[in-house]
Write a protein that holds these residues in place. Structure first.
Motif, PDB file in Angstrom:
ATOM      1  N   LEU A 148      -0.833 -19.106  66.034  1.00 22.03           N
ATOM      2  CA  LEU A 148      -1.047 -18.327  64.826  1.00 22.03           C
ATOM      3  C   LEU A 148       0.208 -18.402  63.960  1.00 22.03           C
ATOM      4  N   THR A 149       0.048 -18.769  62.699  1.00 22.72           N
ATOM      5  CA  THR A 149       1.188 -18.778  61.770  1.00 22.72           C
ATOM      6  C   THR A 149       1.355 -17.369  61.185  1.00 22.72           C
ATOM      7  N   PRO A 150       2.514 -17.088  60.541  1.00 24.41           N
ATOM      8  CA  PRO A 150       2.674 -15.781  59.894  1.00 24.41           C
ATOM      9  C   PRO A 150       1.531 -15.493  58.921  1.00 24.41           C
ATOM     10  N   ALA A 151       1.104 -16.522  58.168  1.00 22.95           N
ATOM     11  CA  ALA A 151      -0.024 -16.342  57.246  1.00 22.95           C
ATOM     12  C   ALA A 151      -1.289 -15.965  58.009  1.00 22.95           C
ATOM     13  N   GLY A 152      -1.477 -16.586  59.152  1.00 24.58           N
ATOM     14  CA  GLY A 152      -2.634 -16.293  59.965  1.00 24.58           C
ATOM     15  C   GLY A 152      -2.606 -14.876  60.490  1.00 24.58           C
ATOM     16  N   ARG A 153      -1.402 -14.425  60.850  1.00 28.65           N
ATOM     17  CA  ARG A 153      -1.263 -13.062  61.343  1.00 28.65           C
ATOM     18  C   ARG A 153      -1.633 -12.066  60.233  1.00 28.65           C
TER      19      ARG A 153
END
Lengths: 187, 187
Positions: B65-70
């Motif tokens: 999970l990327t920060p954007a995904g989080r």
DNA sequence: CGTGGCATGTAATGGGTTACATGATTAC
DNA sequence: GTAATCATGTAACCCATTACATGCCACG
């Protein structure tokens, strides 16, 4: 699939009335939309499972279950119960509670608790009205309706147990969450 | 919809592992099939919500999970809970219990009771194993997993309350039904 | 060397909901 | 008369499951 058309067993009625009965009588454990009810009724009519006579109004019909339809329904009822795959949005959110935040979880659970409370009063109302189903109970079908009632109350009881369980769980969970919320950093 | 991919929040893993986690960890309140998981993961990757690195085996990948995904997941979690329309095949059959026959109803309820009993022991097993999730817990993700655990146990508790409610209801219903079966003519 | 488990996808199919389209009747 | 309710249907669309298709790797 056409199982809910079995409501015609309880009393002959129009497609519209079937929809209302599904909402008002089966609503706490079953649902079906227009788009299903009418095609199902047509198919049943095509197969000779229901008979269609003119209703009171112009353009309206009353559907009757034929003996063949009754046999077919019994056969369907004997079919194994297809368990629907679980999909509980509330619990999924709670599972990700660490990402969502304890405060938001508390709000969600309070909502669920209130919903369960509302269900309980709805069930209480059902038990209060003894027989007086206003619509859909024609003269001759009264005995069929009374024969069905104890079974209907079994499903109401299931709803009550489930709602009470939700309330008990919610109270427990809220206690746990207030503790978790205290540990959690302010956002 | 892509909500269950939030499992990557708990630990980075392969699509196959996501499917296993959905079955083993979320199984008592959520389900998702292959046909949903992989397309969802692809879409997430396309949108930059997850990163894809080579896994241990050839042809396998591990998703992160990327920060954007989080951020996106948190946004999805805040969305209102979509309540799935009820569709309980057991209660529907019970409602038509007069047509099905009291004996058949008893069998159905006994099955439901046994299922609930089985669920209870499954929950007991979950509580017994303290942290030891064998698969899907990589080294660095251990702290994330422990942070999630109390929330997971909340969902387990919901399952336990629900299962106990089913058992209590079943016992009550069976008592009612044996009385009804006595009144009913032999088939 | 083959069976079973890990791993990734696509395509067909189906069940169900929503929205659309229409009209009669009743109550205010 | 006009708004709400009763009444019947169809069509488009969506979500999800199932089945299909493929291949690597470990273990016996």
């Amino acid at each position: 699939m056409a199982l809910s058309s079995g409501l015609l067993w309880v009393a002959p009625m129009s497609g519209y009335a079937v929809r209302e009965a599904i909402r008002d009588v089966l609503g706490h454990f079953w649902s079906e939309s227009f788009g299903q009810i009418y095609p199902a009724l047509s198919a049943l009519h095509r197969d000779g499972a229901v008979e269609r006579r003119d209703g009171g109004r112009a353009g309206s019909s009353t559907y009757f279950l034929t003996p063949a339809g009754r046999a077919r329904l019994q056969e369907l009822l004997r079919q194994p119960v297809a368990s629907t795959p679980p999909r509980n949005g509330l619990l999924l959110r709670l599972f990700f509670g660490h990402a969502l935040g304890a405060k938001a979880c508390i709000v969600l659970i309070e909502q669920a608790r209130a919903d369960a409370e509302r269900s309980l009063s709805a069930y209480a109302e059902i038990r209060a009205e003894p027989e007086a189903e206003p619509h859909a109970v024609a003269a001759g079908a009264a005995e069929a309706a009374t024969a069905h009632r104890p079974y209907w109350l079994l499903t109401v009881s299931a709803g009550e147990h489930s709602a009470r369980a939700t309330i008990a769980w919610a109270d427990e969970a809220l206690a746990t969450l207030t503790a978790l919320a205290a540990d959690e950093p302010e956002e």
